[in-house]
Write a protein that holds these residues in place. Structure first.
Motif, short mmCIF file in Angstrom:
data_model
loop_
_atom_site.label_atom_id
_atom_site.label_comp_id
_atom_site.label_asym_id
_atom_site.label_seq_id
_atom_site.Cartn_x
_atom_site.Cartn_y
_atom_site.Cartn_z
N THR A 117 10.79 27.88 -14.65
CA THR A 117 10.89 29.29 -14.26
C THR A 117 12.18 29.95 -14.75
N ALA A 118 13.15 29.16 -15.17
CA ALA A 118 14.41 29.71 -15.67
C ALA A 118 14.21 30.52 -16.96
N LEU A 119 13.09 30.31 -17.66
CA LEU A 119 12.83 31.07 -18.88
C LEU A 119 12.58 32.55 -18.57
N GLY A 120 12.14 32.84 -17.36
CA GLY A 120 11.82 34.22 -17.00
C GLY A 120 10.48 34.65 -17.55
N PHE A 121 9.99 35.73 -16.99
CA PHE A 121 8.71 36.27 -17.44
C PHE A 121 8.91 37.05 -18.74
N PRO A 122 7.85 37.22 -19.54
CA PRO A 122 7.98 37.98 -20.79
C PRO A 122 8.45 39.41 -20.52
N THR A 123 9.20 39.95 -21.47
CA THR A 123 9.67 41.32 -21.39
C THR A 123 9.52 41.98 -22.76
N TYR A 124 9.60 43.30 -22.77
CA TYR A 124 9.57 44.05 -24.02
C TYR A 124 10.98 44.05 -24.60
N ALA A 125 11.12 43.74 -25.88
CA ALA A 125 12.44 43.64 -26.51
C ALA A 125 13.05 45.01 -26.78
N ALA B 97 12.31 49.60 -26.42
CA ALA B 97 11.56 50.64 -25.72
C ALA B 97 10.23 50.96 -26.40
N GLY B 98 10.15 50.79 -27.72
CA GLY B 98 8.92 51.10 -28.44
C GLY B 98 8.01 49.92 -28.69
N ALA B 99 8.36 48.75 -28.19
CA ALA B 99 7.55 47.55 -28.44
C ALA B 99 6.22 47.61 -27.71
N SER B 100 5.16 47.20 -28.39
CA SER B 100 3.84 47.13 -27.76
C SER B 100 3.54 45.73 -27.25
N GLY B 101 4.28 44.75 -27.73
CA GLY B 101 4.05 43.37 -27.32
C GLY B 101 5.29 42.75 -26.69
N MET B 102 5.04 41.79 -25.82
CA MET B 102 6.11 41.01 -25.21
C MET B 102 6.11 39.63 -25.84
N ASP B 103 7.28 39.06 -26.05
CA ASP B 103 7.36 37.72 -26.63
C ASP B 103 6.98 36.66 -25.61
N LEU B 104 6.10 35.75 -26.02
CA LEU B 104 5.76 34.58 -25.22
C LEU B 104 6.64 33.42 -25.67
N ASP C 36 11.49 28.64 -27.25
CA ASP C 36 11.29 29.39 -28.49
C ASP C 36 10.25 30.49 -28.28
N ARG C 37 10.47 31.63 -28.92
CA ARG C 37 9.48 32.71 -28.93
C ARG C 37 8.39 32.32 -29.93
#
Length: 151
Positions: A16-24, A26-33, A114-115
């Motif tokens: 859980t230390a990795l945290g949930f995905p976020t948008y890198a 303001a204009g990003a449509s995808g979050m990095d997994l 890794d992303r």
């Protein structure tokens, strides 16, 4: 741009230390997994592997999540998703794993954190088939697979 609420949970063995995905941005449509794995995994050229993200999603009805390749990994290392985009349906409640393929010429190592892919949410449109009549004529007609003269 509209926001939707998506419930997210950690799989039992996830870091859980990795945290949930976020948008890198303001204009990003995808979050990095990110890879949420206990040991590094090296993919030989041509190899396909299932890589855990440690996430479980509860996608609202009327939406889907799409797992897509990261352009930098594809360009620099030939890492892609053979089923791109991978679809996660709203009624799926299992772990979100990513199918990675090494299309490059050299081995590629996936390390914990890794992303590895992008996650994009999209509305779903359901079809009701209309079987009346015959197809409407168009200028293109039945032409396909290169019929426009552009490869």
């Amino acid at each position: 741009m509209a926001d939707i609420a998506v419930r997210v949970y950690w799989a039992n063995d996830a870091d859980t230390a990795l945290g949930f995905p976020t948008y890198a941005t303001a204009g990003a449509s995808g979050m990095d997994l990110r890879a949420n794995i206990t040991a590094a995994r090296t993919l030989a050229p041509g190899e396909i592997a299932r890589v855990s993200t440690g996430l479980i999603l509860e996608i609202p009805p009327g939406f889907e999540a799409q797992v897509r390749p990261r352009s930098g990994l594809a360009l620099r290392h030939g890492i892609t998703l053979p089923n791109a985009p991978g679809t996660i349906d709203a009624d799926y409640r299992g772990a979100l794993d990513v199918i990675l393929q090494n299309g490059g010429a050299r081995p590629f190592t996936v390390n914990h954190g890794d992303r590895i892919a992008q996650l994009v949410f999209a509305p779903v449109v359901r079809v009701a088939w209309d079987t009346r009549g015959v197809p409407t004529a168009t200028a293109r007609g039945k032409g396909g697979f290169g019929s426009t003269g552009v490869d």
